[in-house]
Design a protein around this motif. Structure first.
Motif, PDB file in Angstrom:
ATOM      1  N   ALA A 231       0.869  -1.190   0.000  1.00  0.00           N
ATOM      2  CA  ALA A 231       0.000   0.000   0.000  1.00  0.00           C
ATOM      3  C   ALA A 231       0.899   1.231   0.000  1.00  0.00           C
ATOM      4  O   ALA A 231       2.073   1.136   0.359  1.00  0.00           O
ATOM      5  CB  ALA A 231      -0.868  -0.013   1.248  1.00  0.00           C
ATOM      6  N   ALA A 232       0.338   2.388  -0.385  1.00  0.00           N
ATOM      7  CA  ALA A 232       1.135   3.613  -0.429  1.00  0.00           C
ATOM      8  C   ALA A 232       1.733   3.896   0.949  1.00  0.00           C
ATOM      9  O   ALA A 232       1.099   3.655   1.982  1.00  0.00           O
ATOM     10  CB  ALA A 232       0.253   4.776  -0.860  1.00  0.00           C
ATOM     11  N   PRO A 243       2.122   1.549  -4.451  1.00  0.00           N
ATOM     12  CA  PRO A 243       2.250   0.142  -4.853  1.00  0.00           C
ATOM     13  C   PRO A 243       2.873   0.041  -6.231  1.00  0.00           C
ATOM     14  O   PRO A 243       2.646   0.907  -7.083  1.00  0.00           O
ATOM     15  CB  PRO A 243       0.813  -0.365  -4.852  1.00  0.00           C
ATOM     16  CG  PRO A 243       0.098   0.531  -3.910  1.00  0.00           C
ATOM     17  CD  PRO A 243       0.755   1.869  -4.008  1.00  0.00           C
ATOM     18  N   LYS A 244       3.658  -0.989  -6.393  1.00  0.00           N
ATOM     19  CA  LYS A 244       4.399  -1.245  -7.640  1.00  0.00           C
ATOM     20  C   LYS A 244       5.656  -0.388  -7.770  1.00  0.00           C
ATOM     21  O   LYS A 244       6.423  -0.567  -8.709  1.00  0.00           O
ATOM     22  CB  LYS A 244       3.527  -1.066  -8.882  1.00  0.00           C
ATOM     23  CG  LYS A 244       2.487  -2.166  -9.023  1.00  0.00           C
ATOM     24  CD  LYS A 244       1.969  -2.225 -10.423  1.00  0.00           C
ATOM     25  CE  LYS A 244       0.920  -3.327 -10.526  1.00  0.00           C
ATOM     26  NZ  LYS A 244       0.091  -3.172 -11.710  1.00  0.00           N
ATOM     27  N   THR A 245       5.877   0.568  -6.821  1.00  0.00           N
ATOM     28  CA  THR A 245       7.163   1.286  -6.865  1.00  0.00           C
ATOM     29  C   THR A 245       8.231   0.247  -6.520  1.00  0.00           C
ATOM     30  O   THR A 245       8.092  -0.467  -5.526  1.00  0.00           O
ATOM     31  CB  THR A 245       7.239   2.393  -5.771  1.00  0.00           C
ATOM     32  OG1 THR A 245       6.095   3.193  -5.850  1.00  0.00           O
ATOM     33  CG2 THR A 245       8.507   3.213  -5.894  1.00  0.00           C
TER      34      THR A 245
END
Ligand code: HEM
Length: 303
Positions: A231-232, A243-245
């Motif tokens: 989550a952020a 997310p996905k970073t």
């Protein structure tokens, strides 16, 4: 092994030797079986070779864009094709070990929790047996594979770099030898071989401990890692991570930051891990970053 090669005055590749040692030890720890890589004939063990090939292909995924390796996987070409093939062999071999283990356990099954020397597969199968369930084959296979990879190259890389650094720093070697001599019982000092008992060593080999930490600071067995938030989140530095970073960090670089480790950060100095009281410092690469964070926050506030 070392006695053997030294008697024959043969040169030996220590990295190869430690990889063999680490693969055998990890395999024994995980499956209870010795694949026999560490032997005077230096045999090529197919299982060890395929694990190595799988690792190489997995590494490749870190250096090409995700889209590229996913396309290769879909088309069944390149490194992804190799990975598929080597994974099939490792999966099959590990499943054979699991089957063998089940047969062994069904013959002389003793559900002793604290049994000494119990391997990982036995522990998992026993645990499930205690709960009245049959262990999931895929879970066991993948867990065993993770452990094999996690244990092999870390141990061998740490040992290789440690001995390489010690060989280049004779003053460190002398101090390690002096410390070891203090631990050997007086009446045994003249013996050619002395096998240490783990309890004898507890908290006594501080300098050796420091030398190992120092070798892994300069040459971390896991030199980089990446993480992604579910989550952020805001990182301690103030950066936003969604997310996905993909957050990549290099332990290799972190161990060589001059503002943290000092001007002598590139030197091999086991002493930096020893406290004034003569104990071992338990600082980690992460906890020692406070100074860097303050600096980074200052920069952010200026933007
Ligand atoms: C010098 C020795 C070792 C070093 C430096 C080392 C280092 C690491 C690091 C940095 C991680 C990642 C932690 C994270 O994600 O934050 C890790 C994970 C792990 N290590 Fe080790 N390790 C060593 C030896 C071993 C051994 C001997 C085993 C077992 C035989 C082992 C089993 C594992 C496992 C199971 C994981 C978790 C893997 C996963 O994410 O699924 N490690 N290790």
């Amino acid at each position: 092994m070392l006695d053997n090669v030294s008697k024959q005055c043969k040169p030996v590749d220590l990295q190869d030797l430690f990889q063999r040692f680490a693969f055998d030890s990890t395999c024994i720890l995980v499956t209870g079986n010795d694949p026999g890589c560490l032997s005077s004939e230096f045999p090529e063990v197919p299982f060890a070779k395929t694990v190595e090939e799988a690792e190489e292909s997995i590494f490749y995924r870190h250096v090409v864009p995700e889209r590229v390796w996913k396309l290769q996987r879909w088309l069944g070409i390149g490194e992804e094709q190799k990975l598929k093939k080597s994974k099939e062999v490792t999966d099959r071999t590990i499943l054979e070990y699991i089957q063998k283990k089940r047969v062994e356990l069904s013959k002389g099954f003793t559900v002793k929790e604290e049994e000494e020397g119990v391997d990982l597969l036995t522990s998992y199968i026993n645990e499930d047996y205690n709960f009245g369930v049959k262990s999931d084959e895929k879970f066991l296979r993948d867990t065993a594979f993770t452990f094999l990879i996690a244990g092999r190259d870390t141990i061998s890389s740490a040992l290789t770099c440690f001995f390489w650094l010690v060989s280049r720093n004779p003053q460190v070697e002398t101090k390690i030898r002096e410390e070891l001599k203090l631990v050997i019982p007086k009446d045994k000092v003249t013996e050619k071989w002395w096998r240490f008992d783990i309890n004898e060593l507890k908290n006594k080999l501080v300098y050796l401990h420091g030398a190992l930490c120092e070798a892994m600071r300069l040459y971390p067995p896991v030199p980089f890692q990446h993480k992604a938030p579910l989550a952020a989140d805001i990182l301690p530095s103030g950066h936003l991570a969604v997310p996905k970073t993909k957050i990549l960090f290099s332990m290799y670089a972190m161990g060589r930051i001059e503002s943290i480790w000092g001007e002598d950060c590139l030197e091999f100095k086991p002493e930096r891990w020893i406290t004034e009281k003569g104990g071992i410092k338990h600082d980690s690469l992460f906890s020692m970053r406070d100074q860097e964070l303050v600096w980074e926050k200052k920069l952010l506030s200026l933007r």
